[in-house]
Scaffold this motif. Structure first.
Motif, PDB file in Angstrom:
ATOM      1  N   GLU A  85       0.830  -1.201   0.000  1.00 19.84           N
ATOM      2  CA  GLU A  85       0.000   0.000   0.000  1.00 19.84           C
ATOM      3  C   GLU A  85       0.873   1.263   0.000  1.00 19.84           C
ATOM      4  O   GLU A  85       1.857   1.348   0.732  1.00 19.84           O
ATOM      5  CB  GLU A  85      -0.917   0.008   1.226  1.00 19.84           C
ATOM      6  N   THR A  86       0.477   2.227  -0.805  1.00 26.62           N
ATOM      7  CA  THR A  86       1.247   3.468  -0.938  1.00 26.62           C
ATOM      8  C   THR A  86       0.860   4.468   0.152  1.00 26.62           C
ATOM      9  O   THR A  86      -0.201   4.330   0.785  1.00 26.62           O
ATOM     10  CB  THR A  86       0.974   4.115  -2.295  1.00 26.62           C
ATOM     11  N   PRO A  87       1.701   5.487   0.357  1.00 30.30           N
ATOM     12  CA  PRO A  87       1.307   6.552   1.291  1.00 30.30           C
ATOM     13  C   PRO A  87      -0.018   7.202   0.905  1.00 30.30           C
ATOM     14  O   PRO A  87      -0.816   7.562   1.770  1.00 30.30           O
ATOM     15  CB  PRO A  87       2.464   7.551   1.203  1.00 30.30           C
ATOM     16  N   ASN A  88      -0.275   7.334  -0.401  1.00 30.43           N
ATOM     17  CA  ASN A  88      -1.528   7.927  -0.850  1.00 30.43           C
ATOM     18  C   ASN A  88      -2.721   7.067  -0.450  1.00 30.43           C
ATOM     19  O   ASN A  88      -3.769   7.585  -0.027  1.00 30.43           O
ATOM     20  CB  ASN A  88      -1.501   8.116  -2.370  1.00 30.43           C
ATOM     21  N   HIS A  89      -2.559   5.763  -0.566  1.00 28.17           N
ATOM     22  CA  HIS A  89      -3.616   4.827  -0.151  1.00 28.17           C
ATOM     23  C   HIS A  89      -3.902   4.990   1.348  1.00 28.17           C
ATOM     24  O   HIS A  89      -5.057   5.040   1.782  1.00 28.17           O
ATOM     25  CB  HIS A  89      -3.166   3.403  -0.464  1.00 28.17           C
ATOM     26  N   CYS A  90      -2.841   5.084   2.131  1.00 28.16           N
ATOM     27  CA  CYS A  90      -2.994   5.260   3.578  1.00 28.16           C
ATOM     28  C   CYS A  90      -3.647   6.596   3.904  1.00 28.16           C
ATOM     29  O   CYS A  90      -4.471   6.685   4.827  1.00 28.16           O
ATOM     30  CB  CYS A  90      -1.633   5.174   4.267  1.00 28.16           C
ATOM     31  N   GLN A  91      -3.281   7.627   3.155  1.00 25.68           N
ATOM     32  CA  GLN A  91      -3.854   8.954   3.397  1.00 25.68           C
ATOM     33  C   GLN A  91      -5.362   8.953   3.143  1.00 25.68           C
ATOM     34  O   GLN A  91      -6.138   9.532   3.910  1.00 25.68           O
ATOM     35  CB  GLN A  91      -3.177   9.994   2.511  1.00 25.68           C
ATOM     36  N   LYS A  92      -5.785   8.286   2.074  1.00 25.75           N
ATOM     37  CA  LYS A  92      -7.222   8.198   1.772  1.00 25.75           C
ATOM     38  C   LYS A  92      -7.965   7.474   2.888  1.00 25.75           C
ATOM     39  O   LYS A  92      -9.056   7.886   3.295  1.00 25.75           O
ATOM     40  CB  LYS A  92      -7.435   7.496   0.435  1.00 25.75           C
ATOM     41  N   LEU A  93      -7.370   6.387   3.387  1.00 21.79           N
ATOM     42  CA  LEU A  93      -7.993   5.668   4.494  1.00 21.79           C
ATOM     43  C   LEU A  93      -8.038   6.528   5.750  1.00 21.79           C
ATOM     44  O   LEU A  93      -9.021   6.497   6.491  1.00 21.79           O
ATOM     45  CB  LEU A  93      -7.231   4.369   4.768  1.00 21.79           C
ATOM     46  N   ARG A  94      -6.983   7.286   5.986  1.00 23.77           N
ATOM     47  CA  ARG A  94      -6.933   8.179   7.151  1.00 23.77           C
ATOM     48  C   ARG A  94      -8.083   9.191   7.099  1.00 23.77           C
ATOM     49  O   ARG A  94      -8.720   9.479   8.124  1.00 23.77           O
ATOM     50  CB  ARG A  94      -5.581   8.890   7.181  1.00 23.77           C
ATOM     51  N   GLN A  95      -8.355   9.700   5.912  1.00 27.27           N
ATOM     52  CA  GLN A  95      -9.432  10.675   5.749  1.00 27.27           C
ATOM     53  C   GLN A  95     -10.800  10.025   5.905  1.00 27.27           C
ATOM     54  O   GLN A  95     -11.712  10.614   6.500  1.00 27.27           O
ATOM     55  CB  GLN A  95      -9.310  11.352   4.382  1.00 27.27           C
ATOM     56  N   LEU A  96     -10.944   8.817   5.385  1.00 23.65           N
ATOM     57  CA  LEU A  96     -12.226   8.128   5.420  1.00 23.65           C
ATOM     58  C   LEU A  96     -12.514   7.483   6.771  1.00 23.65           C
ATOM     59  O   LEU A  96     -13.679   7.302   7.138  1.00 23.65           O
ATOM     60  CB  LEU A  96     -12.258   7.043   4.335  1.00 23.65           C
ATOM     61  N   LEU A  97     -11.439   7.159   7.513  1.00 22.91           N
ATOM     62  CA  LEU A  97     -11.580   6.425   8.777  1.00 22.91           C
ATOM     63  C   LEU A  97     -10.818   7.148   9.888  1.00 22.91           C
ATOM     64  O   LEU A  97      -9.826   6.631  10.427  1.00 22.91           O
ATOM     65  CB  LEU A  97     -11.044   5.000   8.612  1.00 22.91           C
ATOM     66  N   PRO A  98     -11.246   8.340  10.256  1.00 22.49           N
ATOM     67  CA  PRO A  98     -10.476   9.146  11.212  1.00 22.49           C
ATOM     68  C   PRO A  98     -10.363   8.525  12.595  1.00 22.49           C
ATOM     69  O   PRO A  98      -9.432   8.854  13.345  1.00 22.49           O
ATOM     70  CB  PRO A  98     -11.246  10.466  11.252  1.00 22.49           C
ATOM     71  N   ASN A  99     -11.280   7.628  12.949  1.00 25.05           N
ATOM     72  CA  ASN A  99     -11.277   7.051  14.300  1.00 25.05           C
ATOM     73  C   ASN A  99     -10.798   5.604  14.335  1.00 25.05           C
ATOM     74  O   ASN A  99     -10.947   4.921  15.356  1.00 25.05           O
ATOM     75  CB  ASN A  99     -12.686   7.137  14.900  1.00 25.05           C
ATOM     76  N   VAL A 100     -10.234   5.144  13.238  1.00 25.93           N
ATOM     77  CA  VAL A 100      -9.758   3.764  13.139  1.00 25.93           C
ATOM     78  C   VAL A 100      -8.227   3.780  13.121  1.00 25.93           C
ATOM     79  O   VAL A 100      -7.613   4.533  12.368  1.00 25.93           O
ATOM     80  CB  VAL A 100     -10.301   3.087  11.857  1.00 25.93           C
ATOM     81  N   GLU A 101      -7.608   2.945  13.962  1.00 23.04           N
ATOM     82  CA  GLU A 101      -6.143   2.861  13.983  1.00 23.04           C
ATOM     83  C   GLU A 101      -5.647   2.280  12.657  1.00 23.04           C
ATOM     84  O   GLU A 101      -6.153   1.272  12.182  1.00 23.04           O
ATOM     85  CB  GLU A 101      -5.672   1.981  15.131  1.00 23.04           C
ATOM     86  N   ILE A 102      -4.634   2.915  12.093  1.00 20.68           N
ATOM     87  CA  ILE A 102      -4.007   2.406  10.877  1.00 20.68           C
ATOM     88  C   ILE A 102      -2.600   1.937  11.214  1.00 20.68           C
ATOM     89  O   ILE A 102      -1.735   2.725  11.603  1.00 20.68           O
ATOM     90  CB  ILE A 102      -3.959   3.476   9.765  1.00 20.68           C
ATOM     91  N   ILE A 103      -2.395   0.628  11.096  1.00 15.21           N
ATOM     92  CA  ILE A 103      -1.081   0.021  11.282  1.00 15.21           C
ATOM     93  C   ILE A 103      -0.540  -0.308   9.897  1.00 15.21           C
ATOM     94  O   ILE A 103      -1.200  -0.971   9.104  1.00 15.21           O
ATOM     95  CB  ILE A 103      -1.183  -1.276  12.109  1.00 15.21           C
ATOM     96  N   LYS A 104       0.655   0.163   9.599  1.00 10.26           N
ATOM     97  CA  LYS A 104       1.277  -0.178   8.306  1.00 10.26           C
ATOM     98  C   LYS A 104       2.450  -1.109   8.558  1.00 10.26           C
ATOM     99  O   LYS A 104       3.353  -0.801   9.321  1.00 10.26           O
ATOM    100  CB  LYS A 104       1.762   1.076   7.571  1.00 10.26           C
TER     101      LYS A 104
END
Length: 208
Positions: A85-104
């Motif tokens: 997954e790219t940083p852009n992919h993670c950024q989109k998820l961050r915007q869509l899921l502000p309250n969900v922990e993202i572990i890369k």
């Protein structure tokens, strides 16, 4: 020290693991994995676990809409991105899921493996370092070169994975300064079938 047990497949095992004191569990949402579990089965497990237990869905190169739909179905509190997954992919998820922990997850070969981190840090919550094996995204049972990570102290919390088990985890933690550990095959009887006695031994060894 955060302890994450990954590859949960069984309801009763999940309940028992929680009772042992494990507060983060991972569920594999990758269909070709031997530890894959259907969203409907995950939902049945999640609804009986404590609200304080963190439930992490593990994805590999999955599209945004599928991730969001599975979170909706299951009640995941976090996601682990274990592919390319790219940083852009993670950024989109961050915007869509502000309250969900993202572990890369990053598959570590050598110090050069960490040069990409700077692009990810603004859009993820937690780093996970796993062992590299060609064509395999996790669950390899291979350990990392811990000595190369002795001074690794990023600006985000990080979890050490890769071949950890009750017998070597204390040795690893004498070397690295991680915020938590992630175990799967090291506490199993077979893929997805957790060995509760190994998890208890892990906890005992960490305590001692």
């Amino acid at each position: 020290m955060r302890i994450k047990i990954c590859g949960i497949k069984d309801l009763q095992q999940a309940i028992s693991i929680e009772r042992l004191g494990i507060e983060t569990m991972g569920f594999i949402c990758v269909k070709n994995s031997p530890r894959y579990i259907k969203p409907s089965e995950i939902k049945d497990i999640v609804k009986v676990l404590s609200t304080s237990t963190r439930k992490i869905g593990v994805f590999v190169n999955e599209d945004l809409s599928t991730i969001i739909e599975i979170i909706r179905q299951t009640g995941f509190t976090g996601i682990q991105l274990h592919g390319d997954e790219t940083p852009n992919h993670c950024q989109k998820l961050r915007q869509l899921l502000p309250n969900v922990e993202i572990i890369k997850a990053f598959r570590y070969q050598n110090p050069d493996s960490l040069t990409v981190l700077g692009d990810y840090l603004p859009v993820i919550d937690t780093i996970l370092l796993d062992a590299f094996q060609v064509g395999v995204y996790g669950g390899t049972g291979k350990t990392l070169n811990w000595l190369q990570l002795a001074d690794f102290q990023p600006s985000r919390p990080w979890l050490l994975a890769g071949g950890l088990n009750p017998d070597n985890v204390v040795e690893a933690l004498k070397v690295v300064k991680c915020d938590g550990i992630d175990l799967s095959s090291g506490v199993e009887i077979s893929a997805g079938n957790k060995d509760l006695s190994k998890i208890q031994l892990l906890l005992n060894n960490l305590k001692n």
